[in-house]
Design an enzyme around this catalytic site. Sequence first.
Site, mmCIF file in Angstrom:
data_model
loop_
_atom_site.group_PDB
_atom_site.id
_atom_site.type_symbol
_atom_site.label_atom_id
_atom_site.label_comp_id
_atom_site.label_asym_id
_atom_site.label_seq_id
_atom_site.Cartn_x
_atom_site.Cartn_y
_atom_site.Cartn_z
ATOM 1 N N ASP A 110 0.239 20.869 -27.287
ATOM 2 C CA ASP A 110 -0.567 21.298 -26.151
ATOM 3 C C ASP A 110 -1.247 22.637 -26.394
ATOM 4 O OD1 ASP A 110 0.128 19.062 -24.796
ATOM 5 O OD2 ASP A 110 1.749 19.989 -23.658
ATOM 6 N N GLY A 162 -9.182 26.086 -17.570
ATOM 7 C CA GLY A 162 -10.599 26.056 -17.917
ATOM 8 C C GLY A 162 -10.968 24.745 -18.589
ATOM 9 N N LEU A 163 -10.084 24.239 -19.439
ATOM 10 C CA LEU A 163 -10.323 22.951 -20.087
ATOM 11 C C LEU A 163 -10.326 21.831 -19.056
ATOM 12 C CD1 LEU A 163 -10.634 21.230 -22.640
ATOM 13 C CD2 LEU A 163 -8.135 21.150 -22.776
#
Length: 532
Positions: free
Chosen positions: A286, A421-422
């Site tokens: 991740d 943000g992703l």
Amino acid sequence: MKLTVWTYEGPPHVGAMRIATAMTDLHYVLHAPQGDTYADLLFTMIERRNHRPPVTYTTFQARDLGSDTAELFKDAATDAYERYKPAAMIVGASCTAELIQDDPGGLAARLGLPCPVLPLELPSYSKKENWGASETFYRLVRGLCSPHAPAPGDPKPERREGPPRANILGPTALGFRHRDDIKEITKLLGKLGVEVNVVAPLNASVRDVTRLGDADFNVVLYPEIADAAARWLEKAFGQPRTTVTPMGVGATRDFVREVAGFIGVDPEPALDDEDLRLPWWTRSVDSNYLTGKRVFVFGDATHAIAAARVAVEEMGFELVGLGAYNREFGRDVREAAAKYGVEPLIIDDYLEVEAAIEAARPELVLGTQMERHIAKRLGVACTVISAPVHVEDFPARYAPVMGYEGANVLFDTWVHPLVMGLEEHLLGMFREDWEFSDENGPSHLGGHAPAPRKPAPVPVEAAPAPEPVTNTVEPTAPGEPVWDDDAMKELKKIPFFVRGKARRNTETYAAEHGTDTITVETLYDAKAHFGR
């Protein structure tokens, strides 16, 4: 003198307020005009303290300047003692009262108050808040501990029986996560068999300060506040002081080894923690896509230097900027910047900091409350790592930034803005897809919720006139290529964590080919050029 909207540090008497407010039975009498009486706002509103700061003001006004303002100070000091009965008092002048030169220290000495009264000389027009806190704490420690120090030439007193003891020095009121850092470092010292003698100034009494000499060594958590006092204690009592700020996994282990060396014990029991998650989490799948993200660090020197080490060595980020606003520690910042190959930024002008951040184009900013505003305007992720801070940076939960649990907190607070943000990017990228349309209803509620009713169409004659459409986006600086609207829309489709690099490459390509306006074709030509 320069007029400014924001400031990283207040005048030095605010630093003195931070020391007085941190302690339990110390009172500060401040010779100040009516406009300088804002301590209540600082400490009760921002820090959410449950009691008012122990500060008494003379609050002279313009009409008092033609009379004897010295009498006002003497009355205020006498009344403060009679009302609060403090164990000790500090006296001084604000930046405005300094101009009338009433000498609060001399006036207080002649009052004969039945408690120690320590005068402060804080040059408001050449020094600032952190220096004022450091000088106040140093004067307090020296004034209260000197009677208990060995005379010059006398042998050092023999060490008393029992486990080794340490003082924790530096935490104050209005400090960034100071309350929780104390708990974390106390726990860490306990793993080495070290008892905490005194924590000062936060929650310390005047009597506690007089006992500082009973410790075997001093832990300097925040050098901006405690370094001067710790150096004096080292000279007067022979107490070594720590030099490592235990922020991040590597620095915490270095701190453990340093303390173990002071007391001659094995550091191994405290070199790891069963609840430490940062090392594994930063290596997980991740987090892999965050490796190499560009980060800009700015704050007080202690937190900025420590954050730079964590960002580079433990998070795998690329450091593109490092700076601090307190010039007294400029040498340390320059050494750290040289180590990581970036230009140091030692400045207290937030506009210059903003320009540096804009030029560096980072994907994450680690800074103060000021940088939070700057990053928000620039559309960049940001996390606060240093004072000055706002009310949200005094959380009710346990959230240290030092020690092993502090390392976990750093991972969460630095990485999550990038992760979110992703997520926002993916939501935007797939918003036009029928399967992810807002009209389909939330999937976790069964996926068959009725679509919200569409508003009735607005009659053509009642519709407002359309806004004029601009065809270009202004360049970020004079001389740079201009992006047209279509190219800018296409740029925003690129994932945020590589968008900055794509923009830089495209602008470089356009400049090298003499292109004044960047179009979608320019963007893809640049991609093909740099992808070879």
